[in-house]
Design an enzyme around this catalytic site. Structure first.
Site, mmCIF file in Angstrom:
data_model
loop_
_atom_site.group_PDB
_atom_site.id
_atom_site.type_symbol
_atom_site.label_atom_id
_atom_site.label_comp_id
_atom_site.label_asym_id
_atom_site.label_seq_id
_atom_site.Cartn_x
_atom_site.Cartn_y
_atom_site.Cartn_z
ATOM 1 N N ASP A 50 6.662 0.661 -4.397
ATOM 2 C CA ASP A 50 7.190 0.835 -5.746
ATOM 3 C C ASP A 50 7.197 -0.490 -6.499
ATOM 4 O OD1 ASP A 50 8.857 2.368 -7.826
ATOM 5 O OD2 ASP A 50 10.214 0.734 -7.279
ATOM 6 N N GLU A 122 2.832 5.549 -3.434
ATOM 7 C CA GLU A 122 3.521 4.256 -3.420
ATOM 8 C C GLU A 122 3.470 3.631 -2.031
ATOM 9 O OE1 GLU A 122 6.805 4.516 -6.995
ATOM 10 O OE2 GLU A 122 7.429 5.150 -4.992
#
EC number: 3.1.26.3
Length: 235
Positions: A50, A122
Site C-alpha cells: 500500500d 498491493e
C-alpha cells in the site's frame, strides 16, 4: 502434492504482465495467498505494498502535473489508488485464477471479490520489492498505472468521487445519493466500515469497505459513477 498446471501457468502469465520475473517465487505465491488459505498469507505484504503504491502514484502525478497544488494532487491520487482501480487491474490480469483461497472463500466467490483482488495487487508490489528492491517494485507500479495517469481528466478527476457523483445526478435532475453504514467493526486503528450508496429511483446500490467511513463512502461513490457511466447516465 503435484503442482496444478493451471496455477503454474497463471503465475507465469502474471510475471510477464507485470514485467518482473521472481527470483524467489515463494514471495509471489505468498502475495496471492488469502488468509483463509494458510497462515503465511498476504496481509503483511499488503501493508507494505500500500505504501509503495501510494508513493509511486503520488510521484507520477507530481511529475505529470507540475502546476497542480497538493489538494488536487491528493484527490487525483485517491481517484486512482482505490479498491475499484486495483480490482480492475486484477481483472485485466486475470489475477483471480492465481489466488490461493480457502475452501469457503472459493465457494463464496472470493476469486472475484474486489477487496480480495485489491489486497492481492498491493501485496504483489511488496513481493516484488522484497524480491528485487524498491526500484523494481516502483517500475511495476509505473507499468500498470501509466495508462491511467495519462488518461487523467483534470476537469473531473481533480474532484473527489462523492462530488462528481452528486454533480452527475444533479445534471440529470435526479435525487442525491444516500449513504448508510451497513456494518462497523472495531474501533480506532482497528475500525472497519461497510458502507452503501443508494441511488434511489435508479434502483442501484453500491457497497464498499474501508478503514474509515469517509474512505468507504468515496469508494461507493466511485463504483456508482462507474455504473452510471456504463449506462450512459453520467455526464
Amino acid at each position: 502434492m503435484k503442482p496444478d498446471p493451471r496455477k503454474t501457468a497463471a503465475l507465469a502469465r502474471i510475471q510477464r504482465q507485470i514485467g518482473h520475473q521472481f527470483s524467489d517465487e515463494a514471495l509471489l505465491r505468498q502475495a496471492l495467498t488469502h488468509r483463509s488459505h494458510a497462515g503465511l498469507n498476504n496481509e503483511r505484504l499488503e501493508f507494505v505494498g500500500d505504501s509503495i503504491l501510494n508513493y509511486t502514484v503520488a510521484r507520477m502525478l507530481y511529475d505529470a502535473f507540475p502546476k497542480l497544488p497538493e489538494g488536487k494532487l491528493s484527490r487525483l491520487r485517491a481517484n486512482l489508488v482505490n479498491q475499484n482501480t486495483l480490482a480492475a487491474l486484477a481483472g485485466e490480469m486475470q489475477l483471480g485464477e492465481a489466488l490461493y483461497l480457502g475452501a469457503g472463500e472459493m465457494k463464496s466467490g472470493g476469486a472475484s471479490r474486489p477487496s480480495i483482488l485489491a489486497d492481492a495487487v498491493e501485496a504483489l508490489f511488496a513481493a516484488v520489492c522484497l524480491d528485487a528492491g524498491f526500484a523494481a517494485a516502483e517500475a511495476v507500479v509505473r507499468r500498470l498505472f501509466a495508462p491511467r495517469v495519462r488518461g487523467v481528466d483534470l476537469d473531473t478527476q481533480a474532484k473527489d468521487a462523492k462530488s462528481r457523483l452528486q454533480e452527475a445526478l444533479q445534471a440529470k435532475r435526479l435525487p442525491l445519493p444516500k449513504y448508510r453504514i451497513e456494518k462497523q467493526t472495531g474501533e480506532g486503528s482497528e475500525a472497519w466500515f461497510e458502507v452503501s450508496c443508494d441511488l434511489g429511483e435508479l434502483g442501484h446500490i453500491t457497497r464498499a469497505q474501508a478503514a474509515s467511513r469517509r474512505a468507504a463512502e468515496q469508494l461507493c461513490a466511485a463504483a456508482a459513477l462507474e455504473w452510471l457511466q456504463s449506462r450512459g447516465k453520467a455526464a
